[in-house]
Write an enzyme that holds these catalytic residues in place. Sequence first.
Site, PDB file in Angstrom:
ATOM      1  N   ARG A 105     -46.315  42.737  65.561  1.00  0.00           N
ATOM      2  CA  ARG A 105     -46.890  42.698  66.908  1.00  0.00           C
ATOM      3  C   ARG A 105     -48.227  41.995  66.773  1.00  0.00           C
ATOM      4  NH1 ARG A 105     -47.333  47.333  71.478  1.00  0.00           N
ATOM      5  NH2 ARG A 105     -45.188  46.579  71.689  1.00  0.00           N
ATOM      6  N   HIS A 132     -41.630  39.436  74.447  1.00  0.00           N
ATOM      7  CA  HIS A 132     -41.363  40.802  73.973  1.00  0.00           C
ATOM      8  C   HIS A 132     -39.837  40.983  73.907  1.00  0.00           C
ATOM      9  CE1 HIS A 132     -41.999  44.828  72.891  1.00  0.00           C
ATOM     10  NE2 HIS A 132     -42.555  45.325  73.980  1.00  0.00           N
ATOM     11  N   GLN A 135     -37.981  44.445  73.824  1.00  0.00           N
ATOM     12  CA  GLN A 135     -38.028  45.176  75.091  1.00  0.00           C
ATOM     13  C   GLN A 135     -36.855  44.775  75.981  1.00  0.00           C
ATOM     14  OE1 GLN A 135     -40.466  47.561  76.076  1.00  0.00           O
ATOM     15  NE2 GLN A 135     -38.812  47.916  77.540  1.00  0.00           N
ATOM     16  N   ASP A 221     -44.757  45.295  85.305  1.00  0.00           N
ATOM     17  CA  ASP A 221     -45.499  45.622  84.078  1.00  0.00           C
ATOM     18  C   ASP A 221     -46.978  45.679  84.458  1.00  0.00           C
ATOM     19  OD1 ASP A 221     -46.230  45.989  81.416  1.00  0.00           O
ATOM     20  OD2 ASP A 221     -45.812  43.928  80.804  1.00  0.00           O
ATOM     21  N   CYS A 261     -41.533  48.560  81.200  1.00  0.00           N
ATOM     22  CA  CYS A 261     -41.514  48.667  79.735  1.00  0.00           C
ATOM     23  C   CYS A 261     -42.387  49.805  79.230  1.00  0.00           C
ATOM     24  CB  CYS A 261     -41.921  47.336  79.116  1.00  0.00           C
ATOM     25  SG  CYS A 261     -43.619  46.857  79.497  1.00  0.00           S
ATOM     26  N   ARG A 289     -34.846  51.595  73.267  1.00  0.00           N
ATOM     27  CA  ARG A 289     -35.549  50.778  72.262  1.00  0.00           C
ATOM     28  C   ARG A 289     -35.080  51.192  70.873  1.00  0.00           C
ATOM     29  NH1 ARG A 289     -40.615  48.688  73.341  1.00  0.00           N
ATOM     30  NH2 ARG A 289     -40.310  47.692  71.324  1.00  0.00           N
TER      31      ARG A 289
HETATM   32  N1  NVA Z   1     -47.392  43.125  78.869  1.00  0.00           N
HETATM   33  C1  NVA Z   1     -47.835  44.293  78.131  1.00  0.00           C
HETATM   34  C2  NVA Z   1     -46.669  44.990  77.514  1.00  0.00           C
HETATM   35  C3  NVA Z   1     -46.994  46.222  76.718  1.00  0.00           C
HETATM   36  C4  NVA Z   1     -45.783  46.835  76.071  1.00  0.00           C
HETATM   37  C5  NVA Z   1     -48.845  43.864  77.078  1.00  0.00           C
HETATM   38  O1  NVA Z   1     -48.624  42.816  76.441  1.00  0.00           O
HETATM   39  O2  NVA Z   1     -49.843  44.552  76.900  1.00  0.00           O
HETATM   40  N1   CP Z   2     -43.059  48.961  75.750  1.00  0.00           N
HETATM   41  C1   CP Z   2     -43.730  48.920  74.583  1.00  0.00           C
HETATM   42  O1   CP Z   2     -43.568  47.996  73.784  1.00  0.00           O
HETATM   43  O2   CP Z   2     -44.540  49.997  74.349  1.00  0.00           O
HETATM   44  P1   CP Z   2     -45.631  50.178  73.198  1.00  0.00           P
HETATM   45  O3   CP Z   2     -46.765  49.239  73.506  1.00  0.00           O
HETATM   46  O4   CP Z   2     -46.017  51.612  73.274  1.00  0.00           O
HETATM   47  O5   CP Z   2     -45.003  49.827  71.868  1.00  0.00           O
END
Ligand code: NVA
Ligand code: CP
Length: 309
Positions: A105, A132, A135, A221, A261, A289
């Site tokens: 990540r 992502h 997801q 989101d 998500c 997930r």
């Molecule tokens: N769009 C959000 C998703 C978190 C799972 C982010 O990137 O923070």
């Molecule tokens: N939806 C998702 O990826 O959640 P986290 O940021 O908690 O991993």
Amino acid sequence: MMSIKHFLQFNELTREELEYVFERTRWIKQQFKAYKTYHPLHDRTLVMIFEKASTRTRLSFEAGMQQLGGSAIYLNTRDSQLGRGEPVEDAAQVISRMSDIVMIRTFEQEIIERFAANSRVPVINGLTNEYHPCQILADIYTYIEHRGPIQGKTVAWIGDSNNVCNTWLQAAEVFGFNVHVSTPPGYEVEPERAGLYGTDHYEEFADPMEAAEGADLVTTDVWTSMGFEEENAERMKDFADWQVDADMMQAAKPDALFMHCLPAHRGEEVAAEVIDGPHSVVWDEAENRLHAQKALMEYLLLGRIETPK
Ligand code: NVA
Ligand code: CP
């Protein structure tokens, strides 16, 4: 170097491969629910590298790997040399000599692409600024579980054209469904950044109510994604009319699903009555997930396995 399968963008796997992963997801989930031991990844090690916070992604990968008989190691930027400027190429060489599969990540997609180019083992995108894919793997599986095939359906995306939105757009091309996107002015989809080859499967709407009209699935989101925190105050103003509320769900099909998500901000991108209401499948979505990523890791490491009838 032998060819390795990675999952860096959603469209990196073909529709046929993704359908196979869903078949395995279903079976792996059944085994898990029946408390049946299934350890195909005995002795395999997953390394998880987090440059941003996470609850679901960390938990689902770590628990998932353990449930498949393997082990998982968590690294973050703060406590490893990654945060002190070790080149990503060097880190990839070393980490991939000591593990069997890596999940990352991070910020720019380019970072994960460079890691994968220097990795001896499969690399999975656990979220970047652009995408992502894990997801949406779970989201589409969840849609199919509740409503059957997604092909030809309409997904309404309300809010920011972020990593999750981009991945929905890629998935629409792979599976042949449509995405109705409504973003505030200035936050529109950037097709190149979204990794799109055509625009056949999405349409943009200035009015979020119009985007939601007749949709089979409404999803949204956070207004401010990780890494964009300094824009938060401005975004709060710009996105104020892009909340998924009960009226918006009313405009969708009567049996429309609502997905998010997570983490969610009730009263911002979604009203509590929607996320906690009858259309919402967010807890199934989060749980899936785990099952979908177990199937993904199994596929990337072991290839195809015949599923018992
Ligand atoms: N769009 C959000 C998703 C978190 C799972 C982010 O990137 O923070
Ligand atoms: N939806 C998702 O990826 O959640 P986290 O940021 O908690 O991993």
